[in-house]
Design an enzyme around this catalytic site. Structure first.
Site: not given
Length: 306
Positions: A234, A282
């Protein structure tokens, strides 16, 4: 056929502190705005690909009447390992909105000025940048997590209209600042209720209930699906904030993202003992490349610091 922009502005009352958060929310609730090219004025036609990416955004913020579907919940639930079921999630969100006042009137469009937003990250590349006055010149200054201004005013400015945070990143928030709350697990909603409760009035981590907007898990999924092409986990808090600004603002400037002079993903307000620091779950490199592309295509102004 190109997508035509719609100009969204508000009356001077927008600047009153009591309506600051509602004003930004209302920019979206009336219609979606598209970012313009920086030449030839604030608003102009944009290419259809970018316009389609922005126009497919769901409503960014949760409300009492706009919650989350079970399919979105199933995508969101594993992000940080929530174990509770959809029924418990709905009950928790409902309890949270029992504390948050309903939205005020929706601002109407008018042919006034455009809205400019500065998204200020926390990269060490801000040190020595002297971006402070440029950042403060924007209508909205959105700071992320623990990004401080005291002692760094020349580089990061003094103005903060909105603060993005989640429980683990929450700093002290002034009662003049709107909180953009990014929940990553069900416990985060419970934490927010405690932070807004009257019993928490003297806590340094108090959240003012009339200045809170809660990012929807549907928007998080949209960022993952549309902007990250369902790759690399995400989106980071910073990346989701930039995309949110593209949906809400007419002009977006981005500061404080990327590596520092030593090649680390460091913070301007902290000293790190180790080199080679990364971005965890990330993909900082992927997100950074998207910022660069948006800058090259004149969708944002990307200030890379020093």
């Amino acid at each position: 056929m190109p997508i035509r922009l719609t100009r969204i502005t508000s009356r001077p009352v927008f600047y009153q502190l009591c309506t600051l958060c509602i004003g930004m929310l209302s920019l979206y609730s009336l219609t979606i705005t598209y970012h313009s090219s920086f030449s030839g004025g604030c608003l102009k036609e944009v290419d259809s690909v970018f316009g389609e990416m922005v126009s497919t955004s769901p409503k960014p913020f949760l409300s009492k009447n706009d919650t989350v579907t079970e399919d979105v919940f199933k995508w969101w639930k594993p992000i940080q390992g929530s174990r509770e079921n959809f029924t418990y999630f709905k009950m928790t969100v409902e309890k949270t909105f029992q504390m948050i006042p309903p939205s005020l009137e929706v601002m109407k469009p008018s042919p006034g000025r455009c809205r400019t937003c500065a998204v200020v990250g926390n990269s060490g590349n801000l040190k020595g940048s002297h971006y402070g006055s440029l950042i403060d010149h924007h209508d909205f200054v959105i700071r992320i997590n623990r990004g401080v201004t005291k002692g760094f005013e020349e580089d990061v400015g003094t103005k903060t209209t909105h603060r993005v945070l989640y429980p683990e990143s929450a700093p002290r928030v002034e009662n003049t600042t709107c909180v953009l709350f990014f929940p990553f697990k069900i416990h985060d909603y419970e934490w927010l209720r405690t932070a807004m409760s009257p019993e928490n009035v003297k806590s340094p981590r108090r959240i003012y209930k009339d200045k809170v907007m809660i990012l929807s898990p549907a928007f998080m999924k949209y960022v993952y699906d549309v902007w990250l092409y369902k790759k690399d986990g995400y989106g980071s808090t910073g990346f989701m904030t930039v995309v949110l600004s593209l949906v809400l603002c007419d002009e977006v400037s981005v500061f404080g993202f990327g590596i520092d002079n030593d090649g680390n993903w460091s913070h301007y307000f902290e000293r790190f003992k180790y080199n080679g620091l990364g971005t965890g779950l990330h993909s900082g490199k992927v997100e950074y490349s998207i910022y660069q592309r948006l800058h090259e295509e004149k969708k944002i102004q990307f200030f890379k610091g020093l």
